[in-house]
Scaffold this motif. Structure first.
Motif, PDB file in Angstrom:
ATOM      1  N   ALA A  11      28.354  16.083 -24.247  1.00 31.07           N
ATOM      2  CA  ALA A  11      27.921  16.788 -23.028  1.00 31.07           C
ATOM      3  C   ALA A  11      26.411  16.782 -22.872  1.00 31.07           C
ATOM      4  CB  ALA A  11      28.439  18.221 -23.054  1.00 31.07           C
ATOM      5  N   LYS A  12      25.665  16.784 -23.982  1.00 25.81           N
ATOM      6  CA  LYS A  12      24.207  16.788 -23.921  1.00 25.81           C
ATOM      7  C   LYS A  12      23.644  15.503 -23.343  1.00 25.81           C
ATOM      8  CE  LYS A  12      23.648  20.028 -27.771  1.00 25.81           C
ATOM      9  NZ  LYS A  12      23.255  20.188 -29.187  1.00 25.81           N
ATOM     10  N   ARG A  13      24.473  14.462 -23.278  1.00 27.03           N
ATOM     11  CA  ARG A  13      24.042  13.203 -22.677  1.00 27.03           C
ATOM     12  C   ARG A  13      24.243  13.223 -21.157  1.00 27.03           C
ATOM     13  NH1 ARG A  13      28.045   9.847 -26.445  1.00 27.03           N
ATOM     14  NH2 ARG A  13      27.363  10.634 -28.482  1.00 27.03           N
ATOM     15  N   GLY A  14      24.810  14.322 -20.664  1.00 29.50           N
ATOM     16  CA  GLY A  14      25.097  14.411 -19.232  1.00 29.50           C
ATOM     17  C   GLY A  14      26.332  13.636 -18.840  1.00 29.50           C
ATOM     18  N   THR A  15      27.243  13.433 -19.818  1.00 33.62           N
ATOM     19  CA  THR A  15      28.458  12.665 -19.567  1.00 33.62           C
ATOM     20  C   THR A  15      29.654  13.597 -19.374  1.00 33.62           C
ATOM     21  OG1 THR A  15      27.614  10.926 -21.017  1.00 33.62           O
ATOM     22  CG2 THR A  15      29.960  10.846 -20.470  1.00 33.62           C
ATOM     23  N   PRO A  16      30.327  13.517 -18.220  1.00 32.48           N
ATOM     24  CA  PRO A  16      31.530  14.342 -18.035  1.00 32.48           C
ATOM     25  C   PRO A  16      32.656  13.862 -18.938  1.00 32.48           C
ATOM     26  CG  PRO A  16      31.264  12.823 -16.200  1.00 32.48           C
ATOM     27  CD  PRO A  16      30.028  12.694 -17.046  1.00 32.48           C
ATOM     28  N   ILE A  17      33.505  14.761 -19.350  1.00 28.37           N
ATOM     29  CA  ILE A  17      34.587  14.434 -20.278  1.00 28.37           C
ATOM     30  C   ILE A  17      35.925  14.627 -19.588  1.00 28.37           C
ATOM     31  CG2 ILE A  17      35.702  15.066 -22.458  1.00 28.37           C
ATOM     32  CD1 ILE A  17      32.840  16.075 -23.303  1.00 28.37           C
ATOM     33  N   ASN A  18      36.674  13.549 -19.459  1.00 30.60           N
ATOM     34  CA  ASN A  18      38.012  13.604 -18.884  1.00 30.60           C
ATOM     35  C   ASN A  18      39.007  13.920 -19.990  1.00 30.60           C
ATOM     36  OD1 ASN A  18      40.727  12.484 -18.099  1.00 30.60           O
ATOM     37  ND2 ASN A  18      39.644  12.096 -16.185  1.00 30.60           N
ATOM     38  N   ILE A  19      39.660  15.064 -19.869  1.00 28.51           N
ATOM     39  CA  ILE A  19      40.547  15.530 -20.938  1.00 28.51           C
ATOM     40  C   ILE A  19      41.670  14.536 -21.205  1.00 28.51           C
ATOM     41  CG2 ILE A  19      42.208  17.321 -21.590  1.00 28.51           C
ATOM     42  CD1 ILE A  19      40.394  19.348 -20.190  1.00 28.51           C
ATOM     43  N   GLU A  20      42.344  14.089 -20.150  1.00 25.72           N
ATOM     44  CA  GLU A  20      43.493  13.201 -20.336  1.00 25.72           C
ATOM     45  C   GLU A  20      43.091  11.839 -20.886  1.00 25.72           C
ATOM     46  OE1 GLU A  20      46.531  14.123 -19.976  1.00 25.72           O
ATOM     47  OE2 GLU A  20      46.212  16.072 -19.017  1.00 25.72           O
ATOM     48  N   ILE A  27      35.872  18.780 -33.374  1.00 21.68           N
ATOM     49  CA  ILE A  27      36.086  18.298 -31.999  1.00 21.68           C
ATOM     50  C   ILE A  27      35.141  19.017 -31.047  1.00 21.68           C
ATOM     51  CG2 ILE A  27      37.730  18.212 -30.071  1.00 21.68           C
ATOM     52  CD1 ILE A  27      39.968  17.923 -32.239  1.00 21.68           C
ATOM     53  N   LEU A  28      35.008  20.323 -31.215  1.00 22.99           N
ATOM     54  CA  LEU A  28      34.112  21.113 -30.365  1.00 22.99           C
ATOM     55  C   LEU A  28      32.675  20.619 -30.525  1.00 22.99           C
ATOM     56  CD1 LEU A  28      33.559  23.450 -28.441  1.00 22.99           C
ATOM     57  CD2 LEU A  28      33.470  24.976 -30.434  1.00 22.99           C
ATOM     58  N   PHE A  29      32.254  20.353 -31.754  1.00 22.20           N
ATOM     59  CA  PHE A  29      30.897  19.866 -31.999  1.00 22.20           C
ATOM     60  C   PHE A  29      30.682  18.520 -31.302  1.00 22.20           C
ATOM     61  CE2 PHE A  29      27.873  17.309 -34.459  1.00 22.20           C
ATOM     62  CZ  PHE A  29      26.767  18.145 -34.473  1.00 22.20           C
ATOM     63  N   LYS A  30      31.671  17.632 -31.422  1.00 18.47           N
ATOM     64  CA  LYS A  30      31.581  16.304 -30.811  1.00 18.47           C
ATOM     65  C   LYS A  30      31.502  16.416 -29.279  1.00 18.47           C
ATOM     66  CE  LYS A  30      31.833  11.738 -31.067  1.00 18.47           C
ATOM     67  NZ  LYS A  30      30.774  10.922 -31.714  1.00 18.47           N
ATOM     68  N   ILE A  31      32.315  17.322 -28.699  1.00 18.78           N
ATOM     69  CA  ILE A  31      32.319  17.550 -27.252  1.00 18.78           C
ATOM     70  C   ILE A  31      30.924  17.979 -26.781  1.00 18.78           C
ATOM     71  CG2 ILE A  31      33.167  19.110 -25.432  1.00 18.78           C
ATOM     72  CD1 ILE A  31      35.275  17.092 -26.145  1.00 18.78           C
ATOM     73  N   LYS A  32      30.313  18.901 -27.510  1.00 24.13           N
ATOM     74  CA  LYS A  32      28.995  19.397 -27.134  1.00 24.13           C
ATOM     75  C   LYS A  32      27.935  18.304 -27.223  1.00 24.13           C
ATOM     76  CE  LYS A  32      29.773  24.272 -28.311  1.00 24.13           C
ATOM     77  NZ  LYS A  32      29.243  24.935 -27.112  1.00 24.13           N
ATOM     78  N   GLU A  33      28.045  17.448 -28.238  1.00 26.57           N
ATOM     79  CA  GLU A  33      27.087  16.349 -28.390  1.00 26.57           C
ATOM     80  C   GLU A  33      27.190  15.368 -27.226  1.00 26.57           C
ATOM     81  OE1 GLU A  33      24.607  15.751 -30.811  1.00 26.57           O
ATOM     82  OE2 GLU A  33      25.050  17.897 -30.963  1.00 26.57           O
TER      83      GLU A  33
END
Length: 390
Positions: A363-372, A355-361
């Protein structure tokens, strides 16, 4: 006790493109009253009928705060302001030699005669009216002119003298050009005449020093500080309400009565109707103000928020949060999983790593991640991938 004058409805509406309808102004004023500001400056009724209507409605709304109007040094303008039912009146007229010559073609003596005439008239109309006299561009005007005009204004019936840093000229780092020195000097000179008015400061933010200058003035014993929501106003605006209050609550010796839990709703309302977004990094109110992101920060605040936070978000009616992205570590993923109700997955270290690896990938696109909204789908995607690879 320090008093707060909010000028969102007057100075704030001088922000290019900003307009508040009378109904919106009333709603903003009601929130300002809940926050606990002492004076709400609504505007100059001569400018527009709607402004006069808004002043009248707010003056009759039964608010605890004093309701003020702003006007030029003219008897007709005073009458229009008083017709709105205000109990605070701000009268301004410059005593700068340059302004007097270029704009009005008169000398200081004539200017003071005009100031005295108008303030004397206003005082006769309403005994309990709070009258403020402001020498426009106070801090760049000759000090002797300001003192002479202030003495005359006070003897004519003014209660308050406002030091207007109209162009954001002052700085707390200058040995002479500081509001601390200006407030001290003005108070001392007026005291020599046995005059002890309230002193107000109106600090513009042209050099990014409005808040610093306001706090400098507070240190010198100023009585009233002008603010607006979001720091709105001419050019770079003036002191921001939330930023000032959050600094004063740890500074003032007297017990304060500000209800900071209303600030977020107030700012959202002003942002919506001014069509100006609240900057994410805006102190106190911005969405990132209590958001933790870097791995070392998240790891620390999971144990004790005070390790990376000097303000308590609870006094603002909010809570700390975390963000996910390239800066995240394992602790952030574990906390995020708890947040979405999937804490049982924390034991699966391989899944957490995926999950952490996927989150970082992402994020590299400049896409914010909404947790909920987005983390559940990421979790499911990683869980499916793990099952397939096995």
């Amino acid at each position: 006790m320090i008093q707060i004058l909010d000028s969102t409805l007057r100075e704030g509406e001088q922000t290019p493109g900003v307009y508040f309808s009378p109904a919106t102004k009333l709603a903003i004023a009601q929130f300002l009253d809940l926050v606990g500001v002492d004076i709400i400056e609504v505007g100059n009724p001569v400018v527009d009928r709607e402004i006069a209507l808004a002043i009248t409605q707010i003056a009759n709304a039964g608010l605890k705060a004093k309701i003020g109007a702003h006007c030029l040094c003219r008897i007709d303008d005073v009458n229009q302001a008083l017709d709105c039912g205000v109990n605070f009146l701000g009268i301004f007229f410059s005593v700068s030699q340059q302004r007097l010559q270029q704009d009005y073609n008169i000398g200081l003596e004539s200017a003071i005669e005009k100031i005295v005439e108008v303030i004397t008239y206003a005082r006769k109309q309403k005994d309990n009216l709070l009258i403020r006299y402001t020498p426009e561009d106070t801090v760049r005007s000759p000090l002797e002119n300001v003192i002479e005009a202030a003495i005359a204004a006070l003897k004519a019936g003014a209660n308050i003298i406002s030091i207007a840093d109209t162009t954001g000229y002052t700085t707390p780092f200058h040995p002479i050009r500081s509001l601390y020195n200006y407030v001290k000097t003005l108070k001392e000179e007026l005291a020599k005449q046995e005059l002890y008015p309230q002193i107000e400061v109106h600090c513009h933010n042209d050099r990014g020093l409005a808040l610093a200058n306001a706090l400098d003035a507070y240190r010198a014993g100023v009585n009233i500080i002008d603010v607006t929501v979001m720091g709105l106003g001419e050019r770079a605006g003036i002191v921001d309400l939330a930023e000032l209050l959050i600094n004063l609550i740890d500074t003032v010796e007297e017990k304060h009565c500000w209800e900071l839990s209303y600030l977020q709703e107030l700012y959202d309302l002003v942002s919506k109707h001014s069509h100006i977004s609240i900057f994410p990094h805006h102190p106190v109110i911005g969405k990132n103000a209590f958001t933790h992101y870097a791995g070392i920060h998240v790891n620390a605040v999971a144990k004790d928020e005070a390790l990376y936070q000097s303000l308590n978000p609870e006094i603002l009616g909010t809570k700390s949060s975390l963000a996910l992205g390239i800066q995240s570590g394992y602790t952030a993923i574990e906390l995020a999983l708890q947040q979405i109700g999937r804490s049982e997955l924390i034991k699966d270290k391989e899944l957490v790593a995926n999950i952490l690896f996927k989150i970082k990938e992402i994020a590299k696109r400049g896409t914010p991640i909404n947790i909920e909204k987005e983390l559940p789908a990421i979790v499911e995607s990683c869980a499916i991938t793990k099952m397939i690879t096995k």
